[in-house]
Design an enzyme around this catalytic site. Structure first.
Site, PDB file in Angstrom:
ATOM      1  N   GLU A  40       0.816  -1.218   0.000  1.00  0.00           N
ATOM      2  CA  GLU A  40       0.000   0.000   0.000  1.00  0.00           C
ATOM      3  C   GLU A  40       0.853   1.273   0.000  1.00  0.00           C
ATOM      4  O   GLU A  40       0.358   2.354   0.327  1.00  0.00           O
ATOM      5  CB  GLU A  40      -0.934   0.018   1.212  1.00  0.00           C
ATOM      6  CG  GLU A  40      -1.942  -1.113   1.252  1.00  0.00           C
ATOM      7  CD  GLU A  40      -2.980  -1.042   0.144  1.00  0.00           C
ATOM      8  OE1 GLU A  40      -2.839  -0.209  -0.778  1.00  0.00           O
ATOM      9  OE2 GLU A  40      -3.940  -1.834   0.199  1.00  0.00           O
ATOM     10  N   HIS A  90      -3.047   2.807   8.276  1.00  0.00           N
ATOM     11  CA  HIS A  90      -4.038   2.104   7.468  1.00  0.00           C
ATOM     12  C   HIS A  90      -4.436   0.825   8.189  1.00  0.00           C
ATOM     13  O   HIS A  90      -3.577  -0.007   8.506  1.00  0.00           O
ATOM     14  CB  HIS A  90      -3.458   1.769   6.089  1.00  0.00           C
ATOM     15  CG  HIS A  90      -4.281   0.791   5.311  1.00  0.00           C
ATOM     16  ND1 HIS A  90      -5.641   0.913   5.143  1.00  0.00           N
ATOM     17  CD2 HIS A  90      -3.935  -0.353   4.652  1.00  0.00           C
ATOM     18  CE1 HIS A  90      -6.097  -0.099   4.419  1.00  0.00           C
ATOM     19  NE2 HIS A  90      -5.080  -0.884   4.109  1.00  0.00           N
ATOM     20  N   HIS A 138      -7.525  -2.488   8.875  1.00  0.00           N
ATOM     21  CA  HIS A 138      -8.602  -3.307   8.336  1.00  0.00           C
ATOM     22  C   HIS A 138      -9.630  -3.547   9.444  1.00  0.00           C
ATOM     23  O   HIS A 138     -10.125  -4.664   9.612  1.00  0.00           O
ATOM     24  CB  HIS A 138      -8.063  -4.638   7.821  1.00  0.00           C
ATOM     25  CG  HIS A 138      -7.319  -4.540   6.543  1.00  0.00           C
ATOM     26  ND1 HIS A 138      -6.863  -5.652   5.858  1.00  0.00           N
ATOM     27  CD2 HIS A 138      -6.942  -3.480   5.790  1.00  0.00           C
ATOM     28  CE1 HIS A 138      -6.232  -5.275   4.758  1.00  0.00           C
ATOM     29  NE2 HIS A 138      -6.265  -3.961   4.705  1.00  0.00           N
ATOM     30  N   TYR A 195     -19.951  13.408  18.355  1.00  0.00           N
ATOM     31  CA  TYR A 195     -19.100  14.573  18.116  1.00  0.00           C
ATOM     32  C   TYR A 195     -17.651  14.214  17.819  1.00  0.00           C
ATOM     33  O   TYR A 195     -16.896  15.023  17.263  1.00  0.00           O
ATOM     34  CB  TYR A 195     -19.178  15.567  19.276  1.00  0.00           C
ATOM     35  CG  TYR A 195     -18.644  15.077  20.600  1.00  0.00           C
ATOM     36  CD1 TYR A 195     -17.273  15.102  20.882  1.00  0.00           C
ATOM     37  CD2 TYR A 195     -19.502  14.624  21.597  1.00  0.00           C
ATOM     38  CE1 TYR A 195     -16.773  14.666  22.088  1.00  0.00           C
ATOM     39  CE2 TYR A 195     -19.022  14.188  22.810  1.00  0.00           C
ATOM     40  CZ  TYR A 195     -17.663  14.210  23.061  1.00  0.00           C
ATOM     41  OH  TYR A 195     -17.174  13.772  24.258  1.00  0.00           O
ATOM     42  N   HIS A 209     -12.717  -2.529   2.312  1.00  0.00           N
ATOM     43  CA  HIS A 209     -11.273  -2.659   2.521  1.00  0.00           C
ATOM     44  C   HIS A 209     -10.842  -2.301   3.944  1.00  0.00           C
ATOM     45  O   HIS A 209     -10.348  -3.161   4.670  1.00  0.00           O
ATOM     46  CB  HIS A 209     -10.549  -1.768   1.506  1.00  0.00           C
ATOM     47  CG  HIS A 209      -9.058  -1.903   1.516  1.00  0.00           C
ATOM     48  ND1 HIS A 209      -8.277  -1.657   0.410  1.00  0.00           N
ATOM     49  CD2 HIS A 209      -8.183  -2.238   2.499  1.00  0.00           C
ATOM     50  CE1 HIS A 209      -7.007  -1.847   0.712  1.00  0.00           C
ATOM     51  NE2 HIS A 209      -6.924  -2.203   1.989  1.00  0.00           N
ATOM     52  N   TYR A 250      -7.848  21.090  23.451  1.00  0.00           N
ATOM     53  CA  TYR A 250      -8.088  19.957  24.344  1.00  0.00           C
ATOM     54  C   TYR A 250      -6.778  19.368  24.869  1.00  0.00           C
ATOM     55  O   TYR A 250      -5.769  19.332  24.157  1.00  0.00           O
ATOM     56  CB  TYR A 250      -8.866  18.876  23.594  1.00  0.00           C
ATOM     57  CG  TYR A 250      -9.143  17.635  24.415  1.00  0.00           C
ATOM     58  CD1 TYR A 250     -10.148  17.610  25.363  1.00  0.00           C
ATOM     59  CD2 TYR A 250      -8.360  16.488  24.229  1.00  0.00           C
ATOM     60  CE1 TYR A 250     -10.395  16.475  26.107  1.00  0.00           C
ATOM     61  CE2 TYR A 250      -8.600  15.341  24.985  1.00  0.00           C
ATOM     62  CZ  TYR A 250      -9.628  15.337  25.922  1.00  0.00           C
ATOM     63  OH  TYR A 250      -9.855  14.223  26.648  1.00  0.00           O
TER      64      TYR A 250
END
Length: 216
Positions: free
Chosen positions: A74, A98, A100, A119, A160, A213
């Site tokens: 990828e 990334h 799955h 939110y 995916h 935050y």
């Protein structure tokens, strides 16, 4: 060893992806960028056995620099984000994750967009787009992902998984966790009825609050 600290972090977070249930086996991948160099997980290596020297280092144009193992299949997605994506706040993009993850993949088979059912969608954007399916490891997938990322810090990849980015690996990973959780909430709410969705103005308000935050 080039990017030694980043390569150690890649190994640590790759193992954490498995422990947190965001990937199974050798699926998923992640990377960290420093300047023109990118440290990225190799293809087909168990994360339990991954060592810093196994993490490939490449230039933004894909030229190998260091590491004996081939990078993740990828890689086109990772490089496309570093070269072409733009953070909504203009922040530098220093890491990509990334996954799955189960609930996100399930959602990707049902809808084209995940609305603001909570939110925390604001960590990604006003909503979460689902990119159309494309074969893994292809430029078609990278292109579909970039379109879904427009104005967002993450997206779901059709049939995916997910992709998120951040200024640091910790931030990109946190967004991947939040995205999976939001997808889980949406599935539960959709199964019970018609989810109530927060208005865009509230999500924009939350985005402003999130900038301040935590501890500084």
């Amino acid at each position: 060893m080039l990017l030694a600290e980043h390569r150690e972090a890649v190994c640590a977070y790759a193992r954490r992806m498995t422990a947190d249930g965001l990937v199974v086996g050798t699926s998923g991948n992640l990377s960290v960028r420093e300047g023109d160099l990118v440290a990225v997980t190799p293809t087909g290596v168990s994360y339990d056995e991954l060592r810093p020297e196994d993490v490939a280092v490449l230039r933004l144009d894909g030229t190998p620099v260091e590491g004996e193992l081939r990078p993740t299949s990828e890689l086109p997605m990772h490089l496309a984000i570093y070269r072409e994506a733009t953070d909504p706040d203009g922040a530098d993009i220093g890491a990509v994750v990334h996954t799955h993850s189960t609930h996100a993949v399930a959602v990707s088979t049902v809808v084209d967009e995940v609305p603001a059912v909570h939110y925390m969608v604001a960590t990604i954007g006003p909503s979460v787009r689902v990119a159309p399916y494309a074969t893994y490891g292809t430029q078609d997938l990278a292109d579909a992902m970039l379109a879904a990322l427009d104005g967002r810090r993450g997206c779901v990849l059709g049939n995916h998984g997910t992709v998120t980015y951040g200024t640091r690996l910790e931030q990109a990973y946190h967004r991947a966790q939040q995205l999976e959780w939001v997808c889980q909430v949406w599935l539960a709410a959709r199964g019970a009825g018609t989810p109530r969705v927060l208005p865009r103005a509230e999500i924009e308000h939350v985005v402003d609050r999130l900038r301040g935050y935590g501890q500084k």
